[in-house]
Design a protein around this motif. Sequence first.
Motif, short mmCIF file in Angstrom:
data_model
loop_
_atom_site.label_atom_id
_atom_site.label_comp_id
_atom_site.label_asym_id
_atom_site.label_seq_id
_atom_site.Cartn_x
_atom_site.Cartn_y
_atom_site.Cartn_z
N GLN A 1 0.86 -1.18 0.00
CA GLN A 1 0.00 0.00 0.00
C GLN A 1 0.90 1.24 0.00
O GLN A 1 0.96 1.99 0.98
N GLU B 1 -4.19 5.46 -7.79
CA GLU B 1 -5.23 4.42 -7.85
C GLU B 1 -6.37 4.75 -6.88
O GLU B 1 -6.17 5.00 -5.70
N LYS C 1 -8.10 4.06 -12.44
CA LYS C 1 -7.62 2.69 -12.27
C LYS C 1 -6.53 2.41 -13.30
O LYS C 1 -6.81 1.88 -14.37
N GLN D 1 -3.85 0.38 -13.07
CA GLN D 1 -3.13 -0.88 -13.02
C GLN D 1 -3.27 -1.64 -14.34
O GLN D 1 -4.34 -1.64 -14.95
N TYR E 1 2.04 -1.91 -7.44
CA TYR E 1 0.69 -2.43 -7.22
C TYR E 1 0.77 -3.93 -6.96
O TYR E 1 1.81 -4.57 -7.18
#
Length: 515
Positions: free
Chosen positions: A305, A321, A332, A334, A469
């Motif tokens: 995190q 994010e 988003k 990722q 991530y």
Amino acid sequence: MSLTLPACDRDLLETLPNDRLSESLFWHTENDARLAVNALYADLDGVNVLSWDALTDIAHTNQNFDIQAYIELGSYDATSSRIYTEWTNAYKGIRAASYFLANVDKVTTTNTALINQLKGEAKVLRAYQYIKLAGFFGDVPLVTTPISIEEGRSLTRTPVSQIWDFVDQELNAAAPLLPVTYAASDKGRVTRGAALGLLARANLLAGRYQKAADAADKVIKLGVYGLYESYEKLFSYAAENNKEVLLDRQFIKDTYPNTVFQTLAPYSQKNGGSSYVPTKALADLYETSSGTLITIAGSGYNPAQPYQNRDNRLKFSFYLEGDQLPSGTVFKPQPNSGTSDAVGSTYIASTTGFNIRKYINTEDYANPTNSGINIILLRYAEILLTYAEAKIELNQLDAEVLTALNTVRNGRSDVKQPSITSTSQAELREIVRRERAVELAFEGQRLFDIRRWKIAEKVIPGPVYGITYTNPNGVVSTVQVVAVNKVFDPNRHYLWPIPQKEIDLNHSLTQNPGW
């Protein structure tokens, strides 16, 4: 009749142009002088300052076919149009200011205070251009009067030390001519604080630390500037012309707009360009909320995190994010997230998974190329950091240094990093350099900073990394930008080459070392 025709023909030929102002009709009234100096502000930098950070370690030029990308890769030379544009734009501004100063005394008026003020504005705007040129190129021609094309073909480069001398003299001369503040109708004009603030910046870049500290101190003692209460809102419409802004480029939606939203916004925001995107190198410079570097054991940093419990300036400067975008959707980035902002979804989406948040306002979502937000070129936080750095380099480590640093670190309602207490010159040097990186991120100062600190070859070269991530397999991963390896050769890249077009036109110009 035949005898009168030649005279009539001459009268017909001696007409005034109808597509421009004639000098015979201009330079008569105070309003002429105002209009002329107003035109000089159009030569200030705008959205382009955001591109300069992408030539450093803290940001990246997102599309590899962008002409600027070749500078990151080290595969550019004196024919680069990107470099030529910066040169020509600066000298365009210099010529315009010099033309104004050469002609404004033709105006007949008893209001000498006004004329002196306008001269002060022109001097500051010209000095601004020379600060930039000296930082980019080093020795450059010093031109202070309008010149002909032929005169331009024989100019030689003036040693950069003399450029700094000129800037210092001009700004010192201009400051007393300028008001400390203006009425609302004149907001955006150059003030005394702007002149002194640029004087502090110039002398810091030149390594003249006592002069830099003195100029910054004068700005502080004017008593009219302070930090805007919210870093998050600092680059919003609601904060325009606030007490932190010393100099900005003013824009007006519909009338005189800019394209900052379209340039920086994530791709999902009406095909936002993501032209320049943040890097992991910058994200990692933000401390934890407890004031500790994430690289120090026990800092509390959690790689799973990575953006929680961090200096709030990180989330106010980056889209991360889960953030809500101007469209109301969620960011988003990722890989394989299935959104248009996902890394790899398109060549326009951010290749690092980060996007710049500064200057992205919901009000501009409907028409991304019609932004009226002002672009800040100098603000009070920079003055405080300049004051602190200059005093640190002078080894004048008093309480005022800590006050300046800690005001930036925790002087806003939404930025509350723990106060610095160190009295070590080496430690304070590292702290103020890090503060400049995170506080002034994406505001065009990093390139000049890492050059003057002589650390560019340490921080720039290598691959570009982005978001960290947790992938679908539960593995913590970090994005690496494909096929990008930044290059910085200390033997040549500390100065840009003099544009080849200029050398072709003027053989008296010499080239920078290594080019």
